[in-house]
Design a protein around this motif. Structure first.
Motif, PDB file in Angstrom:
ATOM      1  N   SER A   1      10.905  -7.647  13.892  1.00 15.29           N
ATOM      2  CA  SER A   1      11.115  -8.230  12.570  1.00 15.29           C
ATOM      3  C   SER A   1      10.089  -7.644  11.617  1.00 15.29           C
ATOM      4  CB  SER A   1      11.004  -9.758  12.611  1.00 15.29           C
ATOM      5  OG  SER A   1       9.689 -10.158  12.968  1.00 15.29           O
ATOM      6  N   VAL A   2      10.409  -7.681  10.333  1.00 19.90           N
ATOM      7  CA  VAL A   2       9.518  -7.116   9.314  1.00 19.90           C
ATOM      8  C   VAL A   2       9.155  -8.198   8.317  1.00 19.90           C
ATOM      9  CG1 VAL A   2       9.179  -5.301   7.590  1.00 19.90           C
ATOM     10  CG2 VAL A   2      10.640  -4.865   9.584  1.00 19.90           C
ATOM     11  N   LEU A   3       7.867  -8.334   8.076  1.00 19.76           N
ATOM     12  CA  LEU A   3       7.355  -9.265   7.073  1.00 19.76           C
ATOM     13  C   LEU A   3       6.860  -8.444   5.895  1.00 19.76           C
ATOM     14  CD1 LEU A   3       6.419 -12.042   6.060  1.00 19.76           C
ATOM     15  CD2 LEU A   3       4.337 -11.740   7.452  1.00 19.76           C
ATOM     16  N   HIS A   4       7.526  -8.550   4.757  1.00 21.17           N
ATOM     17  CA  HIS A   4       7.143  -7.805   3.560  1.00 21.17           C
ATOM     18  C   HIS A   4       6.216  -8.660   2.702  1.00 21.17           C
ATOM     19  CE1 HIS A   4       9.820  -4.287   3.918  1.00 21.17           C
ATOM     20  NE2 HIS A   4      10.655  -5.121   4.523  1.00 21.17           N
ATOM     21  N   LEU A   5       5.083  -8.082   2.317  1.00 19.84           N
ATOM     22  CA  LEU A   5       4.129  -8.748   1.438  1.00 19.84           C
ATOM     23  C   LEU A   5       4.237  -8.150   0.037  1.00 19.84           C
ATOM     24  CD1 LEU A   5       1.028  -8.859   3.839  1.00 19.84           C
ATOM     25  CD2 LEU A   5       2.891 -10.517   3.600  1.00 19.84           C
ATOM     26  N   ASN A   6       3.949  -8.925  -0.979  1.00 21.02           N
ATOM     27  CA  ASN A   6       4.185  -8.475  -2.349  1.00 21.02           C
ATOM     28  C   ASN A   6       2.958  -7.880  -3.018  1.00 21.02           C
ATOM     29  OD1 ASN A   6       2.636 -10.731  -2.806  1.00 21.02           O
ATOM     30  ND2 ASN A   6       4.241 -11.932  -3.815  1.00 21.02           N
ATOM     31  N   ALA A   7       1.939  -7.493  -2.226  1.00 22.22           N
ATOM     32  CA  ALA A   7       0.736  -6.874  -2.781  1.00 22.22           C
ATOM     33  C   ALA A   7       0.129  -5.950  -1.742  1.00 22.22           C
ATOM     34  CB  ALA A   7      -0.272  -7.942  -3.205  1.00 22.22           C
TER      35      ALA A   7
ATOM     36  N   SER B   1       0.833  -1.189   0.000  1.00 23.17           N
ATOM     37  CA  SER B   1       0.000   0.000   0.000  1.00 23.17           C
ATOM     38  C   SER B   1       0.872   1.245   0.000  1.00 23.17           C
ATOM     39  CB  SER B   1      -0.911   0.018   1.236  1.00 23.17           C
ATOM     40  OG  SER B   1      -1.735  -1.129   1.276  1.00 23.17           O
ATOM     41  N   PRO B   2       0.455   2.315  -0.663  1.00 27.68           N
ATOM     42  CA  PRO B   2       1.294   3.520  -0.714  1.00 27.68           C
ATOM     43  C   PRO B   2       1.528   4.157   0.650  1.00 27.68           C
ATOM     44  CG  PRO B   2      -0.885   3.915  -1.688  1.00 27.68           C
ATOM     45  CD  PRO B   2      -0.765   2.448  -1.490  1.00 27.68           C
ATOM     46  N   GLU B   3       0.643   3.924   1.606  1.00 25.74           N
ATOM     47  CA  GLU B   3       0.798   4.502   2.936  1.00 25.74           C
ATOM     48  C   GLU B   3       1.669   3.649   3.858  1.00 25.74           C
ATOM     49  OE1 GLU B   3      -2.071   3.774   1.550  1.00 25.74           O
ATOM     50  OE2 GLU B   3      -3.151   5.657   1.152  1.00 25.74           O
ATOM     51  N   THR B   4       2.197   2.544   3.365  1.00 25.49           N
ATOM     52  CA  THR B   4       2.991   1.641   4.191  1.00 25.49           C
ATOM     53  C   THR B   4       4.421   2.144   4.331  1.00 25.49           C
ATOM     54  OG1 THR B   4       1.658  -0.289   3.629  1.00 25.49           O
ATOM     55  CG2 THR B   4       3.907  -0.704   4.361  1.00 25.49           C
ATOM     56  N   ALA B   5       4.913   2.180   5.572  1.00 27.29           N
ATOM     57  CA  ALA B   5       6.257   2.674   5.868  1.00 27.29           C
ATOM     58  C   ALA B   5       7.207   1.498   6.056  1.00 27.29           C
ATOM     59  CB  ALA B   5       6.229   3.572   7.097  1.00 27.29           C
ATOM     60  N   GLY B   6       7.429   0.752   4.984  1.00 26.69           N
ATOM     61  CA  GLY B   6       8.285  -0.424   5.072  1.00 26.69           C
ATOM     62  C   GLY B   6       9.724  -0.086   5.377  1.00 26.69           C
ATOM     63  N   GLY B   7      10.225   0.999   4.808  1.00 28.51           N
ATOM     64  CA  GLY B   7      11.601   1.396   5.070  1.00 28.51           C
ATOM     65  C   GLY B   7      11.833   1.758   6.516  1.00 28.51           C
ATOM     66  N   LEU B   8      10.889   2.469   7.099  1.00 26.37           N
ATOM     67  CA  LEU B   8      10.980   2.816   8.520  1.00 26.37           C
ATOM     68  C   LEU B   8      10.988   1.557   9.371  1.00 26.37           C
ATOM     69  CD1 LEU B   8      10.837   4.905  10.860  1.00 26.37           C
ATOM     70  CD2 LEU B   8       8.345   4.788  10.650  1.00 26.37           C
ATOM     71  N   ALA B   9      10.117   0.613   9.046  1.00 32.61           N
ATOM     72  CA  ALA B   9      10.075  -0.644   9.800  1.00 32.61           C
ATOM     73  C   ALA B   9      11.403  -1.383   9.692  1.00 32.61           C
ATOM     74  CB  ALA B   9       8.932  -1.513   9.284  1.00 32.61           C
ATOM     75  N   ASP B  10      11.991  -1.420   8.492  1.00 33.00           N
ATOM     76  CA  ASP B  10      13.286  -2.087   8.312  1.00 33.00           C
ATOM     77  C   ASP B  10      14.364  -1.428   9.162  1.00 33.00           C
ATOM     78  OD1 ASP B  10      12.352  -3.997   6.521  1.00 33.00           O
ATOM     79  OD2 ASP B  10      12.738  -2.727   4.768  1.00 33.00           O
ATOM     80  N   ALA B  11      14.336  -0.105   9.263  1.00 34.88           N
ATOM     81  CA  ALA B  11      15.340   0.607  10.062  1.00 34.88           C
ATOM     82  C   ALA B  11      15.222   0.233  11.535  1.00 34.88           C
ATOM     83  CB  ALA B  11      15.182   2.114   9.875  1.00 34.88           C
TER      84      ALA B  11
END
Length: 334
Positions: A62-68, A43-53
């Motif tokens: 831990s971070v679980l990345h989904l592909n959709a 989703s465009p509002e998802t802060a995946g980079g922040l979570a990874d940091a």
């Protein structure tokens, strides 16, 4: 290495830039026996980079990345499947926890022994003001002992929030619980978890603070809409089919459903002007369909709203609302 006591499942949906504060409050907890699983969809509002940091600096994250782009519900399911803790706690980015909140939950579990569901209180913060959540009175009346949920059917009248309770992970798996797609997906899950519980308990204190004006769902996934609310309550009432002995549960759930419909109907930004007649009539149909025999409506202005909804009187309902607003405006000018 022992399993953590609590697995926090946290979708990284971060529309208002609050995820970092939420993670900071989790990492500051006095209870160390916790894992935090952040789920980042596309989703465009998802802060995946922040979570990874955060995960790079803190081993319990831990971070679980989904592909959709799947929405909050499916993200929660994915996080729950990865969890290793004894209990699941589902949070959103706009939640904060007092530093001792998880320790207080752990202490309560030490008192009760294993329970399937542990309910607790929450508060809401907006514009520098705090409001209590919607279940404080119910929790305070339950008492300190663990109980079977059918001993306290009034708890089914509490707001159906998944983030004001711990759910034992084994209980989650035994019932094969999962959030359905769409908005308001937590409704049938919290009802199924409580209906299927053998033993439950409460902690009558606030453990989570919600930082938004109202409890509007953050993200339901592609194709979701406010009308998903009706399908979610249909799922909850389907759990009660062929169980006429659960009259008190059905009555409490019915009142909660109608209150929820009226709340969403009145909340600015939830139901558009064009959608209001359709939403009202869907709510009225559910009133007729699910009202238990012998049900007594609430008193006062709320009872009037229940009555107008029961009759499907949409024009009268809107007129009554406008009249109430006008009276309030006139009163305020005096």
């Amino acid at each position: 290495m022992p399993s953590p006591l609590i697995s926090v499942v946290l979708p990284a949906y971060d529309q208002h830039g609050q995820l970092a504060d939420c993670l900071d409050s989790l990492l500051a907890q006095s209870l160390a026996n916790v894992e935090v699983i952040v789920v980042a969809d596309r989703s465009p509002e998802t802060a995946g980079g922040l979570a990874d940091a955060f995960a790079a600096r803190h081993p319990q994250v831990s971070v679980l990345h989904l592909n959709a782009a799947v929405g909050v519900g499916v993200s929660r399911n994915a996080g729950a499947a990865r969890a290793s803790g004894d209990y699941l706690l589902f949070l959103d980015a706009d939640h904060l926890l007092p530093r001792d909140a998880l320790q207080a939950l752990a202490d309560r579990l030490e008192q009760t022994g294993p329970v399937d569901v542990l309910l607790f209180g929450h508060s809401r913060h907006h514009n520098d003001r705090d409001w209590p959540g919607g279940a404080e009175a119910l929790l305070a009346e339950v008492g300190p002992e663990a109980f079977a949920p059918f001993d306290h059917p009034e708890l089914f009248g509490a707001p159906p929030l998944v983030w004001d309770r711990l759910i034992r992970r084994g209980h989650w798996e035994e019932l094969e619980l999962a959030f359905p797609v769409g908005r308001y997906e937590e409704i049938p899950v919290v009802h199924a978890a409580l209906l299927g519980a053998r033993k439950a308990a409460v902690l009558a204190r606030e453990c989570v603070q919600l930082r938004r004006r109202e409890t509007v769902h953050p993200a339901g996934g592609p194709g979701s809409s406010v009308f998903d609310l009706f399908e979610q309550y249909e799922r909850s009432f389907a759990l009660l089919e062929d169980q006429p002995h659960l009259y008190a549960v059905r009555d409490a759930l019915f009142v909660r459903m109608i209150r929820h419909y009226l709340f969403v109907f009145d909340l600015a930004g939830c139901v558009s002007r064009a959608e209001r007649p359709q939403f009202f009539h869907r709510a009225a149909e559910h009133h007729r369909r699910f009202m238990p025999p012998g049900h007594r409506r609430p008193g006062g202005r709320e009872g009037i709203k229940f009555s107008l909804l029961a009759g499907g009187a949409y024009p009268a309902f809107e007129v009554a609302k406008l009249s109430h607003i006008a009276r309030g405006t006139l009163t305020g000018r005096k």
